[in-house]
Design a protein around this motif. Structure first.
Motif, mmCIF file in Angstrom:
data_model
loop_
_atom_site.group_PDB
_atom_site.id
_atom_site.type_symbol
_atom_site.label_atom_id
_atom_site.label_comp_id
_atom_site.label_asym_id
_atom_site.label_seq_id
_atom_site.Cartn_x
_atom_site.Cartn_y
_atom_site.Cartn_z
ATOM 1 N N GLY A 83 30.589 1.338 -0.146
ATOM 2 C CA GLY A 83 29.365 1.515 -0.914
ATOM 3 C C GLY A 83 28.505 2.670 -0.452
ATOM 4 O O GLY A 83 27.418 2.870 -0.995
ATOM 5 N N ASP B 272 23.094 -10.225 -12.145
ATOM 6 C CA ASP B 272 23.347 -8.803 -12.374
ATOM 7 C C ASP B 272 24.299 -8.610 -13.549
ATOM 8 O O ASP B 272 24.137 -7.679 -14.358
ATOM 9 N N TRP C 204 26.206 0.109 -6.911
ATOM 10 C CA TRP C 204 25.660 -1.239 -7.052
ATOM 11 C C TRP C 204 24.168 -1.319 -6.737
ATOM 12 O O TRP C 204 23.437 -2.043 -7.425
ATOM 13 N N ARG D 156 17.896 -1.415 -12.102
ATOM 14 C CA ARG D 156 18.361 -2.800 -12.024
ATOM 15 C C ARG D 156 17.733 -3.678 -13.109
ATOM 16 O O ARG D 156 17.853 -3.385 -14.290
ATOM 17 N N THR E 124 31.861 3.130 -7.938
ATOM 18 C CA THR E 124 31.354 1.786 -8.237
ATOM 19 C C THR E 124 30.622 1.133 -7.065
ATOM 20 O O THR E 124 29.445 0.762 -7.207
ATOM 21 N N MET F 184 31.166 -1.169 -13.448
ATOM 22 C CA MET F 184 30.583 -1.844 -12.295
ATOM 23 C C MET F 184 31.406 -3.070 -11.859
ATOM 24 O O MET F 184 31.224 -3.580 -10.754
ATOM 25 N N ASP G 240 35.869 -2.264 -8.756
ATOM 26 C CA ASP G 240 35.505 -1.714 -7.447
ATOM 27 C C ASP G 240 36.525 -0.723 -6.902
ATOM 28 O O ASP G 240 36.367 -0.227 -5.785
ATOM 29 N N ASN H 99 25.312 -5.575 -8.796
ATOM 30 C CA ASN H 99 26.720 -5.886 -8.551
ATOM 31 C C ASN H 99 27.131 -7.071 -9.422
ATOM 32 O O ASN H 99 26.920 -8.231 -9.053
#
Length: 697
Positions: free
Chosen positions: A235, A605, A593, A514, A589, A581, A584, A598
């Motif tokens: 990530g 989410d 997040w 988000r 991706t 999303m 992975d 995620n």
């Protein structure tokens, strides 16, 4: 010109694919357009499956058929935009020790050449000829070009697929001969050690993630390069930079909301990297080496709009940090440069950028002032540390870019260069304005715009409204020559400074990510409606444009307010948000997040993204005309996102408006390489825009 699409739109086969997450099952008819061997395709486009390639070629043929009657207009637009570029343009060289380094284009050249001149006078020495290196390649992009501290070597990189897998090479100076040292599959940048006999770089893994930092000693095989650091969390992004004093190598590790640095002395290639401050979710910091100290730009301890700290270089752990410039709500500190006697920062206050110079010894500060209502600033900096001079750029939507040297001691501002517009440009012929559009929740969204002076505000003018709104990126109110081809034909060109960017501080960014992502979309729609209400345009003359995450914006507003726009131009559009999303294995991706959420781990989410993901929310309704532009080897927004989106739009569109896709089969996220080749794609999109509002020349 007819605006109705030909009847032979490509209709890819439907091969239903079911996916169940959190108890919810979705069916994707076009999942097969995602090549199973996409990693191979990034490096070798010929490996694309035949059925997928056939469909993409059919999309190009359909788009070409629809825009066939604009071919002459495209040539005219290309000539106009090219005519505004100084073909033999060159940078103002930056001084470093015995030389000054710069870049320049030759007349008709697509790629820059990089050169240096002796500081005390002498002949120009060409270090790298971009046109020569690009010869015979369908795609070519130069990444880094950097000289060693002893000025004896040049580190440079190139990508010849558009996939952003860069090859690093080393050139001996002044002979100009490339050494056998060559490293493939890198992120494109690197940093010499203090001795100039090796360099640090970041290697990409098979999923295009920068997972390892290596040191390469000149004259040794790349297979023997020493691993310096490995990032095990997929990530996080990672890159390597050096300091202007050539005393530190900095490994920057970060996602979109958290950062971490590891440092090592630049004169010891065997040193292990030392952690500065351990990553803490939501805490960001950037290091600026300054001799015996570091300056630290951080949001630690609730400093949402950032503050500046300092720490001794011998021990820069958080326990030693002390405050230099305190946090001030509403004043967002964007970046800083440290010099021997001064600290320079670029910040944004009241929606406008400004440069502040601080004397390190006394703490005295002064602001460099500007007069226009809306403008853009940028720090160029300096190779040198012990200097009183730094460089910055200034422009507005009517004023071409200007480059200044600024003496921090005398406060003298020296104009070095003004962007030339060879075909002619008089700022007095244009008007730039800044409006505030009321959003549904009462927030005021800035709009920067430019139009010809004397244009009546009676709603008759066509308008191109541009938006982005993600990652905290601010779209500056800067001078752009390409939109003049629209403005000179009676358009209003406008930028919507919507939430998701940092145009009004860090909170403006947080209010557009988000669970608050839909603010980005409703802000853009509010800007469109405000322009109509104020008489700048009408909905049947209004075109929306955005690229990448701004392309996702285009997909969202097309679903939410299709009747507000005559047409939409979506460049490399991130429209299949939920599926991406949920995958992975894709390059971006896991690092994305924090920005989007995620949906693998969180049902909340998942539901948030599913509610706005453009591909998932296409519905039976009359869509505006759409032109999507994509690149086959794009590792950021994969080609199948726009390909699937266009197919689904055609399935559900109840209007006669065309849904088109242009895919570059020899390029990636940035489109065609070369400064003129890229104008051909811009000419195509502008011809589409003009056709949609009935302008034929």
């Amino acid at each position: 010109m007819s605006a109705q699409a030909p009847s032979s739109a490509p209709r890819p086969e439907k091969r239903p694919h079911e996916d169940t997450r959190h108890g919810v099952t979705r069916t994707d008819d076009y999942a097969w357009l995602r090549a199973e061997n996409w990693q191979e395709v990034l490096k070798d486009p010929s490996r694309l499956a035949a059925d997928i390639r056939t469909h993409l070629e059919a999309e190009n043929a359909y788009q070409e058929q629809f825009l066939e009657d604009t071919k002459g207009l495209q040539k005219t637009l290309f000539a106009e935009m090219k005519g505004r570029i100084k073909e033999d343009d060159s940078s103002v060289p930056l001084k470093d020790g015995p030389f000054a380094y710069g870049s320049a284009f030759r007349e008709g050249g697509e790629h820059p050449r990089f050169f240096r001149v002796p500081r005390e006078g002498g002949e120009e020495e060409v270090l790298l000829d971009g046109d020569g290196e690009a010869d015979g390649r369908a795609y070519f992009h130069i990444g880094t070009v950097d000289h060693s501290p002893d000025h004896g070597h040049l580190l440079w990189s190139y990508d010849d697929k558009g996939s952003e897998f860069y090859t690093l090479k080393v050139r001996a100076l002044p002979s100009g001969t490339d050494l056998e040292d060559e490293v493939e599959n890198t992120s494109g940048s690197g940093s010499f050690n203090a001795g100039g006999n090796g360099f640090y770089y970041t290697r990409l893994d098979d999923n295009h993630r920068p997972s390892k930092v290596f040191f390469h000693a000149l004259g040794t095989p790349a297979a023997e390069d020493r691993l310096i650091y490995e990032e095990t969390d997929p990530g996080f992004f990672m890159n390597v930079v050096d300091s202007r004093l050539n005393d530190w190598i900095l490994i920057s590790i970060h996602d979109h909301e958290t950062s971490e640095y590891r440092i090592l002395p630049a004169d010891d290639p065997h040193a292990a990297p030392r952690l500065v401050a351990e990553r803490e979710t939501g805490v960001q910091y950037d290091l600026e080496p300054a001799g015996e100290a570091f300056f630290i730009l951080t949001n630690r301890d609730g400093a949402k709009d950032f503050k500046i700290m300092t720490a001794p270089a011998a021990d820069p752990s958080p326990a030693t940090w002390r405050e230099v410039v305190p946090h001030e709500p509403g004043r967002l500190i964007l970046s800083l440069l440290a010099f021997k006697d001064y600290l320079v920062r670029l910040e944004r206050k009241d929606g406008l950028p400004r440069i502040v110079v601080r004397e390190r010894a006394s703490g005295d500060e002064h602001v460099i002032a500007f007069d226009e209502e809306a403008y853009s600033l940028g720090l160029i900096g300096s190779f040198e540390y012990d200097t009183d001079v730094f460089r910055f750029t200034y422009s507005s939507m009517t004023t071409p870019a200007q480059e200044f040297d600024y003496n921090m001691r005398t406060r003298a501002r020296t104009l070095l260069k003004t962007q030339e517009v060879p075909s002619g440009h008089d700022p007095a012929d244009y008007v730039t304005r800044r409006l505030m559009a009321p959003a549904p929740d009462g927030a005021l969204v800035p709009i920067s715009l430019v139009h010809r002076r004397g244009m009546p505000l009676d709603g008759s003018a066509p308008c191109l409204l541009f938006g982005y709104g993600a990652y905290g990126i601010t779209i500056p109110a800067a001078f752009r020559t390409n939109p003049l081809s629209l403005v000179d034909r009676g358009f209003v060109y406008a930028i919507a400074h919507i939430r998701g960017g940092k145009d009004k501080g860090f909170a403006w960014y947080e209010d557009g990510k988000r669970e608050k992502k839909t603010n980005t979309f409703t802000d853009f729609i509010a800007c469109a409606r405000h322009l109509v209400a104020e008489g700048y345009t009408s909905h049947d003359r209004l075109i929306a444009e955005g690229g990448s995450a701004g392309g996702m914006l285009m997909g969202a507003v097309a679903n939410m307010a299709p009747r507000d726009f005559r047409a939409i131009v979506a460049g490399v559009p991130f429209v299949d948000v939920l599926n991406t999303m949920l995958d992975d294995t894709l390059p971006l991706t896991p690092p994305e997040w924090p920005e989007w959420g995620n949906p693998i781990a969180s049902r909340e989410d998942y539901e948030t993204i599913a509610a706005y993901s453009p591909y998932d929310n296409v519905a039976d309704q009359p869509y505006p005309a759409v032109l999507a532009i994509a690149g086959l080897t794009d590792p950021r927004v994969t080609y199948w996102e726009p390909a699937k989106w266009v197919a689904r739009l055609r399935d559900h569109n109840t209007s006669d408006n065309p849904i088109l896709m242009k895919i570059n089969l020899d390029a990636g996220h940035a489109g065609a390489s070369g400064r003129f080749s890229s104008l051909e794609e811009k000419a195509l999109s502008y011809a589409f825009v003009l056709k949609m509002v009935g302008i034929e020349e």
